[in-house]
Design an enzyme around this catalytic site. Structure first.
Site, PDB file in Angstrom:
ATOM      1  N   HIS A 199       0.843  -1.207   0.000  1.00 55.62           N
ATOM      2  CA  HIS A 199       0.000   0.000   0.000  1.00 55.62           C
ATOM      3  C   HIS A 199       0.880   1.261   0.000  1.00 55.62           C
ATOM      4  O   HIS A 199       0.576   2.234  -0.700  1.00 55.62           O
ATOM      5  CB  HIS A 199      -0.874   0.039   1.264  1.00 55.62           C
ATOM      6  CG  HIS A 199      -1.847  -1.099   1.371  1.00 55.62           C
ATOM      7  ND1 HIS A 199      -1.732  -2.085   2.322  1.00 55.62           N
ATOM      8  CD2 HIS A 199      -2.959  -1.386   0.653  1.00 55.62           C
ATOM      9  CE1 HIS A 199      -2.739  -2.936   2.189  1.00 55.62           C
ATOM     10  NE2 HIS A 199      -3.492  -2.549   1.187  1.00 55.62           N
ATOM     11  N   GLY A 212      -2.716  -2.056  -6.978  1.00 52.13           N
ATOM     12  CA  GLY A 212      -1.575  -2.976  -7.035  1.00 52.13           C
ATOM     13  C   GLY A 212      -1.816  -4.086  -8.056  1.00 52.13           C
ATOM     14  O   GLY A 212      -2.933  -4.596  -8.184  1.00 52.13           O
ATOM     15  N   LYS A 244      -0.969  -7.007  -7.764  1.00 52.61           N
ATOM     16  CA  LYS A 244      -1.249  -8.293  -7.110  1.00 52.61           C
ATOM     17  C   LYS A 244      -2.685  -8.740  -7.398  1.00 52.61           C
ATOM     18  O   LYS A 244      -2.951  -9.902  -7.605  1.00 52.61           O
ATOM     19  CB  LYS A 244      -1.009  -8.219  -5.617  1.00 52.61           C
ATOM     20  CG  LYS A 244      -1.234  -9.559  -4.978  1.00 52.61           C
ATOM     21  CD  LYS A 244      -0.616  -9.597  -3.637  1.00 52.61           C
ATOM     22  CE  LYS A 244      -1.387 -10.549  -2.775  1.00 52.61           C
ATOM     23  NZ  LYS A 244      -2.774 -10.099  -2.592  1.00 52.61           N
ATOM     24  N   MET A 277       3.268  -9.397  -0.653  1.00 52.33           N
ATOM     25  CA  MET A 277       2.680  -8.789   0.546  1.00 52.33           C
ATOM     26  C   MET A 277       1.161  -8.778   0.439  1.00 52.33           C
ATOM     27  O   MET A 277       0.605  -8.489  -0.622  1.00 52.33           O
ATOM     28  CB  MET A 277       3.213  -7.386   0.742  1.00 52.33           C
ATOM     29  CG  MET A 277       4.652  -7.420   1.175  1.00 52.33           C
ATOM     30  SD  MET A 277       5.172  -5.866   1.862  1.00 52.33           S
ATOM     31  CE  MET A 277       6.914  -6.248   2.102  1.00 52.33           C
ATOM     32  N   SER A 278       0.521  -9.081   1.555  1.00 54.29           N
ATOM     33  CA  SER A 278      -0.943  -9.114   1.607  1.00 54.29           C
ATOM     34  C   SER A 278      -1.363  -8.952   3.059  1.00 54.29           C
ATOM     35  O   SER A 278      -0.707  -9.484   3.963  1.00 54.29           O
ATOM     36  CB  SER A 278      -1.438 -10.461   1.083  1.00 54.29           C
ATOM     37  OG  SER A 278      -2.778 -10.686   1.490  1.00 54.29           O
TER      38      SER A 278
END
Ligand code: PAF
Length: 275
Positions: free
Chosen positions: A28, A138, A140, A175-176
């Protein structure tokens, strides 16, 4: 929020917007940094959106830490935090939903049938509140980005969608906010996602062009990890998000995985250019 955004615009300030569900991590923050480079004012929203979770999913237990998030945002120079209550976004007798067709029917859409309807709806509402010139997402959530791009184009939202690369831990795990759910052993097991993406890149680098072969080798690698349960492994054209059988010279593709490690559902992807 709208009044503030209109005032900023009247002062000729450009607005960069980073929508989030909070429990912020470096992924983020990388979006915040991009926004600060691009726009005069950076606005972050934190809103855990109930309409994008199925009743069986983790809305109630989705990690939240507003105090820590606020500190992180102010130390990274965010100008405004928009943190509405659920009752302010979805007022009593709320009835309107945004449904992007086609690309929401595959992959994530197969396993989470109402998810993108919730995402498209809330992002529309947030766009209408924040009135951003630039909106940062993002990679992702690659399919989410494709859905939001489509929606932005179709509904003519006046904002540029800017996509930022996946930020990974040093060992490769994407990353999460949901990584917090992983036990120590599952945290190790979860590395199989990024490892299998690396395997796919290697196979493509060596000349493999049949997606069936690539997917099957990735699947075998993931299945070696006992705690894993694959939802999907697939390859789509990066431009239109359609599933492809064969990679062609000059093509750009997303290799995508959704996989449970224990009870935690993780997604990851990589973009490859065939040259
Ligand atoms: O990616 C997310 O965090 C969410 O799906 C979003 C875009 C903030 C909408 O709730």
């Amino acid at each position: 929020m709208q009044r503030l955004s209109r005032k900023l615009k009247a002062e000729n300030k450009t607005i960069g917007f980073v929508p989030t569900m909070g429990f912020l991590h470096d992924g983020h923050i990388s979006l915040v940094k991009k926004s600060k480079l691009k726009a005069d004012i950076t606005i972050v929203s934190i809103f855990v959106n109930p309409t994008q979770f199925a009743p069986t999913e983790d809305f109630e237990k989705y990690p939240r830490d507003a105090k820590r998030d606020k500190k992180l945002l102010s130390s990274n120079g965010v100008d405004y935090l928009f943190m509405p209550d659920v009752s302010e976004i979805y007022k009593l007798n709320y009835q309107t939903f945004v449904q992007v067709e086609k690309i929401t029917g595959i992959l994530e859409g197969e396993f989470r049938p109402l998810h993108f309807k919730g995402v498209a709806t809330v992002v529309s509402i947030l766009f209408n509140c924040v009135l951003p010139d630039y909106s940062f997402f993002g990679q992702k959530d690659a399919q989410q980005v494709a859905v939001i791009r489509q929606m932005t184009r179709d509904l003519k939202f006046d904002t540029d969608i800017i996509v930022c690369p996946i930020i990974r831990e040093s060992d490769g795990l994407a990353m999460s906010s949901r990584n917090i759910y992983l036990s120590d052993q599952e945290r190790i097991d979860a590395l199989v996602l990024s490892k299998s993406l690396k395997l796919a890149e290697k196979l493509i680098g060596e000349g493999e062009r049949h997606t069936r072969v690539i997917i099957s080798k990735m699947t075998s690698e993931i299945n070696l990890v006992a705690s894993s349960k694959i939802d999907y492994v697939n390859i789509v054209d990066a431009d239109n998000f359609s599933i492809v059988d064969k990679l062609i010279f000059g093509g750009k593709y997303y290799i995508l995985i959704a996989c449970r490690i224990g009870k935690t559902r993780l997604i990851d992807n990589v973009i490859v250019k065939v040259s």
